[in-house]
Design a protein around this motif. Structure first.
Motif, PDB file in Angstrom:
ATOM      1  N   ALA A  26      29.785  17.914  38.923  1.00 45.20           N
ATOM      2  CA  ALA A  26      30.962  18.375  38.175  1.00 45.20           C
ATOM      3  C   ALA A  26      31.405  19.750  38.656  1.00 45.20           C
ATOM      4  N   PHE A  27      30.517  20.472  39.339  1.00 49.47           N
ATOM      5  CA  PHE A  27      30.836  21.797  39.866  1.00 49.47           C
ATOM      6  C   PHE A  27      31.033  21.776  41.373  1.00 49.47           C
ATOM      7  N   GLY A  28      31.119  20.579  41.938  1.00 52.38           N
ATOM      8  CA  GLY A  28      31.400  20.447  43.360  1.00 52.38           C
ATOM      9  C   GLY A  28      30.185  20.382  44.259  1.00 52.38           C
ATOM     10  N   TYR A  29      28.978  20.343  43.696  1.00 55.10           N
ATOM     11  CA  TYR A  29      27.767  20.276  44.512  1.00 55.10           C
ATOM     12  C   TYR A  29      27.424  18.820  44.817  1.00 55.10           C
ATOM     13  N   GLN A  30      27.032  18.560  46.032  1.00 54.53           N
ATOM     14  CA  GLN A  30      26.595  17.230  46.440  1.00 54.53           C
ATOM     15  C   GLN A  30      25.084  17.163  46.265  1.00 54.53           C
ATOM     16  N   ASP A  31      24.657  16.918  45.046  1.00 50.88           N
ATOM     17  CA  ASP A  31      23.250  16.932  44.694  1.00 50.88           C
ATOM     18  C   ASP A  31      23.067  16.025  43.485  1.00 50.88           C
ATOM     19  N   ASP A  32      21.860  15.511  43.303  1.00 48.25           N
ATOM     20  CA  ASP A  32      21.613  14.631  42.163  1.00 48.25           C
ATOM     21  C   ASP A  32      21.045  15.378  40.950  1.00 48.25           C
ATOM     22  N   MET A  97      27.478  28.941  35.131  1.00 43.64           N
ATOM     23  CA  MET A  97      26.831  27.692  35.525  1.00 43.64           C
ATOM     24  C   MET A  97      26.621  27.620  37.035  1.00 43.64           C
ATOM     25  N   HIS A  98      27.589  28.073  37.816  1.00 43.18           N
ATOM     26  CA  HIS A  98      27.393  28.105  39.274  1.00 43.18           C
ATOM     27  C   HIS A  98      26.161  28.937  39.622  1.00 43.18           C
ATOM     28  N   ASP A  99      26.054  30.119  39.017  1.00 44.16           N
ATOM     29  CA  ASP A  99      24.901  30.987  39.277  1.00 44.16           C
ATOM     30  C   ASP A  99      23.605  30.324  38.823  1.00 44.16           C
ATOM     31  N   TYR A 100      23.637  29.694  37.660  1.00 45.22           N
ATOM     32  CA  TYR A 100      22.428  29.079  37.122  1.00 45.22           C
ATOM     33  C   TYR A 100      21.996  27.883  37.975  1.00 45.22           C
ATOM     34  N   ILE A 101      22.943  27.081  38.405  1.00 40.01           N
ATOM     35  CA  ILE A 101      22.641  25.931  39.267  1.00 40.01           C
ATOM     36  C   ILE A 101      21.988  26.413  40.564  1.00 40.01           C
ATOM     37  N   TYR A 102      22.533  27.466  41.146  1.00 41.30           N
ATOM     38  CA  TYR A 102      21.993  28.024  42.378  1.00 41.30           C
ATOM     39  C   TYR A 102      20.529  28.440  42.174  1.00 41.30           C
ATOM     40  N   GLU A 103      20.247  29.149  41.074  1.00 41.30           N
ATOM     41  CA  GLU A 103      18.878  29.592  40.796  1.00 41.30           C
ATOM     42  C   GLU A 103      17.964  28.403  40.509  1.00 41.30           C
ATOM     43  N   ALA A 104      18.448  27.440  39.749  1.00 42.19           N
ATOM     44  CA  ALA A 104      17.631  26.258  39.431  1.00 42.19           C
ATOM     45  C   ALA A 104      17.286  25.475  40.694  1.00 42.19           C
ATOM     46  N   ALA A 105      18.218  25.402  41.616  1.00 43.92           N
ATOM     47  CA  ALA A 105      17.971  24.666  42.869  1.00 43.92           C
ATOM     48  C   ALA A 105      16.870  25.339  43.686  1.00 43.92           C
ATOM     49  N   LYS A 106      16.795  26.673  43.620  1.00 44.15           N
ATOM     50  CA  LYS A 106      15.759  27.396  44.356  1.00 44.15           C
ATOM     51  C   LYS A 106      14.365  27.143  43.779  1.00 44.15           C
ATOM     52  N   HIS A 107      14.297  26.797  42.492  1.00 43.08           N
ATOM     53  CA  HIS A 107      13.009  26.646  41.813  1.00 43.08           C
ATOM     54  C   HIS A 107      12.857  25.238  41.234  1.00 43.08           C
ATOM     55  N   ARG A 108      13.294  24.262  41.970  1.00 43.29           N
ATOM     56  CA  ARG A 108      13.233  22.874  41.488  1.00 43.29           C
ATOM     57  C   ARG A 108      11.851  22.465  41.066  1.00 43.29           C
TER      58      ARG A 108
END
Length: 109
Positions: A26-32, A97-108
């Motif tokens: 929904a934020f334009g990221y190609q990720d599941d 949310m963009h910032d949070y998604i970025y941080e969450a992706a780093k610490h999956r």
């Protein structure tokens, strides 16, 4: 050590609460990755606004993070609908949310 107050001295506050799942696509990221967004809210003292705290975490993660606060005019509709609609068009929430998604992706998990 001081005693804890007894129940007669304690005041409980009731808050409304709802959650929704938000795919990062929904934020334009190609990720599941899916984010779980939780909102706790209450009506302001003068009953004109809903005050909301927004929490997020990666779906099924153990830790939630408080990421945003919001004040929404109480226009007479159901509170969750009004708050959800306000979040959907809030540029500040989108940026956080963009910032949070970025941080969450780093610490999956």
């Amino acid at each position: 050590m001081d005693r804890l107050p007894d129940f007669v001295e304690t005041h409980l506050r009731e808050m409304g609460y709802f959650t929704f799942l938000l795919p990062v696509t929904a934020f334009g990221y190609q990720d599941d990755m899916i984010m779980e967004v939780s909102v706790e809210y209450g009506l302001s003292g003068d009953r004109t606004h809903y005050q909301a705290n927004v929490w997020a975490r990666q779906d099924r993660s153990h830790t939630k993070h408080m990421i945003y606060t919001l004040s929404v005019p109480a226009a007479g509709g159901p509170a969750p609908d009004e708050i959800f609609s306000a979040l959907n068009s809030d540029d500040g929430f989108t940026a956080v949310m963009h910032d949070y998604i970025y941080e969450a992706a780093k610490h999956r998990e």
